[in-house]
Design a protein around this motif. Structure first.
Motif, PDB file in Angstrom:
ATOM      1  N   SER A  61       8.713 -14.746  -1.499  1.00 57.32           N
ATOM      2  CA  SER A  61       7.937 -14.374  -2.681  1.00 57.32           C
ATOM      3  C   SER A  61       6.772 -13.464  -2.301  1.00 57.32           C
ATOM      4  O   SER A  61       6.512 -12.455  -2.972  1.00 57.32           O
ATOM      5  CB  SER A  61       7.423 -15.630  -3.374  1.00 57.32           C
ATOM      6  N   TRP A  65       6.265  -9.419  -3.407  1.00 56.04           N
ATOM      7  CA  TRP A  65       5.069  -8.860  -4.041  1.00 56.04           C
ATOM      8  C   TRP A  65       4.520  -7.686  -3.240  1.00 56.04           C
ATOM      9  O   TRP A  65       4.032  -6.711  -3.807  1.00 56.04           O
ATOM     10  CB  TRP A  65       3.995  -9.931  -4.231  1.00 56.04           C
ATOM     11  N   GLY A 112      17.492  -2.733  -7.177  1.00 55.38           N
ATOM     12  CA  GLY A 112      18.283  -3.889  -6.751  1.00 55.38           C
ATOM     13  C   GLY A 112      18.396  -3.999  -5.246  1.00 55.38           C
ATOM     14  O   GLY A 112      18.307  -5.086  -4.676  1.00 55.38           O
ATOM     15  N   LYS A 119      16.196 -12.276  -2.471  1.00 55.04           N
ATOM     16  CA  LYS A 119      16.873 -13.099  -3.473  1.00 55.04           C
ATOM     17  C   LYS A 119      16.964 -14.526  -2.975  1.00 55.04           C
ATOM     18  O   LYS A 119      17.369 -14.786  -1.855  1.00 55.04           O
ATOM     19  CB  LYS A 119      18.288 -12.565  -3.722  1.00 55.04           C
ATOM     20  N   ASP A 124      11.279 -16.206  -7.974  1.00 58.55           N
ATOM     21  CA  ASP A 124      11.394 -15.438  -9.203  1.00 58.55           C
ATOM     22  C   ASP A 124      11.032 -13.987  -8.904  1.00 58.55           C
ATOM     23  O   ASP A 124       9.893 -13.679  -8.562  1.00 58.55           O
ATOM     24  CB  ASP A 124      10.464 -16.007 -10.274  1.00 58.55           C
ATOM     25  N   LEU A 125      12.016 -13.096  -9.027  1.00 56.64           N
ATOM     26  CA  LEU A 125      11.798 -11.687  -8.690  1.00 56.64           C
ATOM     27  C   LEU A 125      11.545 -10.815  -9.917  1.00 56.64           C
ATOM     28  O   LEU A 125      11.377  -9.610  -9.767  1.00 56.64           O
ATOM     29  CB  LEU A 125      13.014 -11.147  -7.932  1.00 56.64           C
ATOM     30  N   LEU A 126      11.497 -11.402 -11.104  1.00 59.58           N
ATOM     31  CA  LEU A 126      11.329 -10.592 -12.311  1.00 59.58           C
ATOM     32  C   LEU A 126       9.973  -9.880 -12.330  1.00 59.58           C
ATOM     33  O   LEU A 126       9.904  -8.669 -12.551  1.00 59.58           O
ATOM     34  CB  LEU A 126      11.489 -11.464 -13.558  1.00 59.58           C
ATOM     35  N   ALA A 127       8.902 -10.610 -12.099  1.00 61.30           N
ATOM     36  CA  ALA A 127       7.569 -10.000 -12.138  1.00 61.30           C
ATOM     37  C   ALA A 127       7.386  -8.940 -11.043  1.00 61.30           C
ATOM     38  O   ALA A 127       6.885  -7.846 -11.336  1.00 61.30           O
ATOM     39  CB  ALA A 127       6.492 -11.076 -12.041  1.00 61.30           C
ATOM     40  N   LYS A 129       9.702  -7.096  -9.690  1.00 66.49           N
ATOM     41  CA  LYS A 129      10.537  -5.953 -10.073  1.00 66.49           C
ATOM     42  C   LYS A 129       9.885  -5.155 -11.198  1.00 66.49           C
ATOM     43  O   LYS A 129       9.915  -3.918 -11.185  1.00 66.49           O
ATOM     44  CB  LYS A 129      11.923  -6.426 -10.518  1.00 66.49           C
ATOM     45  N   LEU A 130       9.312  -5.855 -12.173  1.00 67.66           N
ATOM     46  CA  LEU A 130       8.648  -5.150 -13.279  1.00 67.66           C
ATOM     47  C   LEU A 130       7.444  -4.358 -12.784  1.00 67.66           C
ATOM     48  O   LEU A 130       7.203  -3.232 -13.246  1.00 67.66           O
ATOM     49  CB  LEU A 130       8.231  -6.138 -14.366  1.00 67.66           C
TER      50      LEU A 130
END
Length: 178
Positions: A61, A65, A112, A119, A124-127, A129-130
Motif C-alpha cells: 500500500s 501511494w 494497470g 495487487k 485497495d488500489l482505487l485511490a 490509481k485515481l
C-alpha cells in the motif's frame, strides 16, 4: 621441535564443544537474555503468517501511494522546461511540448501495468490509481496549455475561416437605366 608435530600433538586449542551431554535439567534453568523470546512448538504459526501478510500488505500500500505521487515530481520540472522554452514556435519548444503531451498519455495507457506488482486482496488500489490518473491529466493539461500559448490550437474564429462556406450575396447593384 617440529612445527607440524607440535601442532598435531597438542590438539585443537580453540575448539568448543556445543553439545549438551549433561543429564541434569540445570541448563534449562538459566533465564533467557533480555529481549530474547524462546519460540515454542505450541505457538500458533498462523499468527506469524498473518502478521507477515499484514506487513506485506502495508508495504504494498505504501509503495502504491509512492508510485501514484510520482507524476507530481515531473509536473514542476516540465512546467519549468516549458517556461524556459518560451512562447515562440521553434524546434526546442515543439519538442518540449510533445514530450509534455507524450509522457502523460503513455502513463495513462499503462495504469494497470504500473500498479500490477501491488495487487493484493488486502490492498485497495482505487485511490492511488485515481491520484495517478489525476496527476497525469494535470500534466496533459499543462501540455495543452503550452500548445495554446504557442498558438498551435485553433481557438479563434479566424482559424476556421477556410472551412466556412462563402457568404451569400444579399444585394446586387447594377448601373444604368431604371
Amino acid at each position: 621441535m617440529d612445527k607440524g608435530k607440535a601442532v598435531m600433538g597438542m590438539g585443537r586449542k580453540w575448539a568448543v564443544d556445543f553439545s549438551d551431554n549433561s543429564t541434569s535439567p540445570s541448563s534449562r534453568d538459566i533465564p533467557d537474555p533480555l529481549g530474547f523470546t524462546r519460540s515454542s512448538q505450541d505457538q500458533d504459526d498462523s499468527t506469524l503468517s498473518r502478521e507477515k501478510k499484514n506487513a506485506e500488505a502495508n508495504w504494498k500500500s505504501q509503495k502504491a501511494w509512492e508510485v501514484a505521487q510520482a507524476p507530481a515530481k515531473n509536473l514542476m520540472m516540465m512546467g519549468f522546461m516549458m517556461w524556459m522554452a518560451g512562447s515562440t514556435v521553434h524546434l526546442f519548444s515543439i519538442g518540449i511540448t510533445v514530450s509534455a503531451l507524450w509522457q502523460p498519455l503513455s502513463a495513462l495507457q499503462g495504469v494497470g501495468k504500473v500498479f500490477e506488482p501491488y495487487k493484493d486482496s488486502k490492498v485497495d488500489l482505487l485511490a492511488p490509481k485515481l491520484l495517478f490518473i489525476a496527476l497525469n491529466l494535470v500534466g496533459l493539461g499543462l501540455g495543452v496549455w503550452k500548445l495554446n500559448t504557442l498558438g498551435l490550437l485553433p481557438t479563434h474564429a479566424s482559424d476556421w475561416v477556410s472551412s466556412l462556406p462563402p457568404a451569400q450575396e444579399v444585394e446586387y447593384s447594377g448601373g444604368g437605366f431604371l
